[in-house]
Design a protein around this motif. Structure first.
Motif, PDB file in Angstrom:
ATOM      1  N   TRP A  54     108.778  42.045 -59.793  1.00 27.31           N
ATOM      2  CA  TRP A  54     107.551  42.393 -59.037  1.00 27.31           C
ATOM      3  C   TRP A  54     107.787  41.636 -57.689  1.00 27.31           C
ATOM      4  O   TRP A  54     107.613  42.472 -56.671  1.00 27.31           O
ATOM      5  N   LEU A  55     108.143  40.499 -57.436  1.00 28.03           N
ATOM      6  CA  LEU A  55     108.118  39.806 -56.455  1.00 28.03           C
ATOM      7  C   LEU A  55     109.332  40.251 -55.545  1.00 28.03           C
ATOM      8  O   LEU A  55     109.484  40.481 -54.244  1.00 28.03           O
ATOM      9  N   LEU A  56     110.358  40.312 -56.239  1.00 25.51           N
ATOM     10  CA  LEU A  56     111.568  40.873 -55.532  1.00 25.51           C
ATOM     11  C   LEU A  56     111.630  42.343 -55.032  1.00 25.51           C
ATOM     12  O   LEU A  56     111.737  42.554 -53.881  1.00 25.51           O
ATOM     13  N   LYS A  57     110.649  42.956 -55.675  1.00 25.41           N
ATOM     14  CA  LYS A  57     110.475  44.363 -55.113  1.00 25.41           C
ATOM     15  C   LYS A  57     109.428  44.412 -53.939  1.00 25.41           C
ATOM     16  O   LYS A  57     109.716  45.141 -53.092  1.00 25.41           O
ATOM     17  N   ARG A  58     108.495  43.406 -54.145  1.00 27.51           N
ATOM     18  CA  ARG A  58     107.740  43.568 -52.751  1.00 27.51           C
ATOM     19  C   ARG A  58     108.444  43.106 -51.560  1.00 27.51           C
ATOM     20  O   ARG A  58     108.146  43.327 -50.455  1.00 27.51           O
ATOM     21  N   MET A  59     109.527  42.396 -51.747  1.00 23.75           N
ATOM     22  CA  MET A  59     110.164  41.591 -50.728  1.00 23.75           C
ATOM     23  C   MET A  59     111.313  42.688 -50.256  1.00 23.75           C
ATOM     24  O   MET A  59     112.080  42.525 -49.378  1.00 23.75           O
ATOM     25  N   GLY A  60     111.525  43.879 -51.118  1.00 28.38           N
ATOM     26  CA  GLY A  60     112.600  44.765 -50.810  1.00 28.38           C
ATOM     27  C   GLY A  60     113.727  44.512 -51.199  1.00 28.38           C
ATOM     28  O   GLY A  60     115.030  44.860 -50.604  1.00 28.38           O
ATOM     29  N   ARG A  61     113.945  43.622 -52.291  1.00 27.91           N
ATOM     30  CA  ARG A  61     115.249  43.310 -52.954  1.00 27.91           C
ATOM     31  C   ARG A  61     115.453  43.889 -54.371  1.00 27.91           C
ATOM     32  O   ARG A  61     114.419  43.811 -54.879  1.00 27.91           O
ATOM     33  N   ALA A  62     116.740  43.671 -54.794  1.00 27.89           N
ATOM     34  CA  ALA A  62     116.680  43.799 -56.102  1.00 27.89           C
ATOM     35  C   ALA A  62     117.324  42.708 -56.834  1.00 27.89           C
ATOM     36  O   ALA A  62     118.081  42.012 -56.340  1.00 27.89           O
ATOM     37  N   PRO A  63     117.051  42.549 -58.083  1.00 29.08           N
ATOM     38  CA  PRO A  63     117.753  41.316 -58.570  1.00 29.08           C
ATOM     39  C   PRO A  63     119.155  41.577 -58.808  1.00 29.08           C
ATOM     40  O   PRO A  63     119.673  42.811 -58.897  1.00 29.08           O
ATOM     41  N   GLN A 116     117.220  38.567 -66.712  1.00 25.28           N
ATOM     42  CA  GLN A 116     116.952  39.469 -65.597  1.00 25.28           C
ATOM     43  C   GLN A 116     118.444  39.757 -65.073  1.00 25.28           C
ATOM     44  O   GLN A 116     118.827  40.746 -64.647  1.00 25.28           O
ATOM     45  N   SER A 117     119.417  38.906 -64.989  1.00 25.38           N
ATOM     46  CA  SER A 117     120.668  39.022 -64.494  1.00 25.38           C
ATOM     47  C   SER A 117     121.277  40.032 -65.354  1.00 25.38           C
ATOM     48  O   SER A 117     122.128  40.855 -64.843  1.00 25.38           O
ATOM     49  N   ALA A 118     121.097  39.911 -66.726  1.00 22.66           N
ATOM     50  CA  ALA A 118     121.885  41.064 -67.500  1.00 22.66           C
ATOM     51  C   ALA A 118     121.371  42.394 -67.314  1.00 22.66           C
ATOM     52  O   ALA A 118     122.235  43.277 -67.317  1.00 22.66           O
ATOM     53  N   LEU A 119     119.895  42.536 -67.112  1.00 22.15           N
ATOM     54  CA  LEU A 119     119.379  43.751 -66.953  1.00 22.15           C
ATOM     55  C   LEU A 119     120.036  44.305 -65.500  1.00 22.15           C
ATOM     56  O   LEU A 119     120.143  45.367 -65.401  1.00 22.15           O
ATOM     57  N   ALA A 120     120.123  43.300 -64.526  1.00 17.20           N
ATOM     58  CA  ALA A 120     120.498  43.943 -63.254  1.00 17.20           C
ATOM     59  C   ALA A 120     122.033  44.220 -63.484  1.00 17.20           C
ATOM     60  O   ALA A 120     122.348  45.137 -62.698  1.00 17.20           O
TER      61      ALA A 120
END
Length: 124
Positions: A54-63, A116-120
């Motif tokens: 959620w935080l990365l999405k708010r910052m406009g970044r993807a994991p 999260q790394s595996a999902l990305a």
């Protein structure tokens, strides 16, 4: 059939070490804190994946994946997560009787990061 990627293997390895840490902490740590250890072990990685996404999405970044195929040295550096988790699993064996909740939280964040790394890596 799709092959298992290095980021998924990292998440599985870290998860196995994390399960061992929860087990040794429950057995050798304070016995009245076992429920707390199990709840922390389940909640911390799940909340990390959700809240960090959620935080990365708010910052406009993807994991991003931890291990990149174009940089093989990232695989060696990624081994730090399961290694430190295994070292954390050994601490309650040699120093029993203390509350190791913070140790579970720290390893839970590491495990959440590898998940999260595996999902990305699977998405990208």
């Amino acid at each position: 059939m799709r092959s298992v990627g290095p980021n998924l293997l990292l998440a599985i390895t870290t998860g196995t070490a994390y399960a061992l840490q929860v087990l040794t902490t429950s057995v050798y740590g304070r016995t009245d804190q076992t429920l707390k250890y199990v709840l922390l072990a389940l909640l911390v990685p799940a909340l990390f994946v959700v809240m960090n996404g959620w935080l990365l999405k708010r910052m406009g970044r993807a994991p991003l994946p931890v291990i990149h195929t174009d940089a093989p040295s990232t695989a060696m550096w990624a081994l730090v997560f399961p290694l430190l988790t295994l070292i954390g699993a050994a601490i309650p064996v040699f120093v029993p009787g203390y509350d190791y909740g913070l140790l579970i939280v720290i390893a839970g964040v590491w495990f959440g990061l590898t998940v999260q790394s595996a999902l990305a890596a699977r998405r990208g």
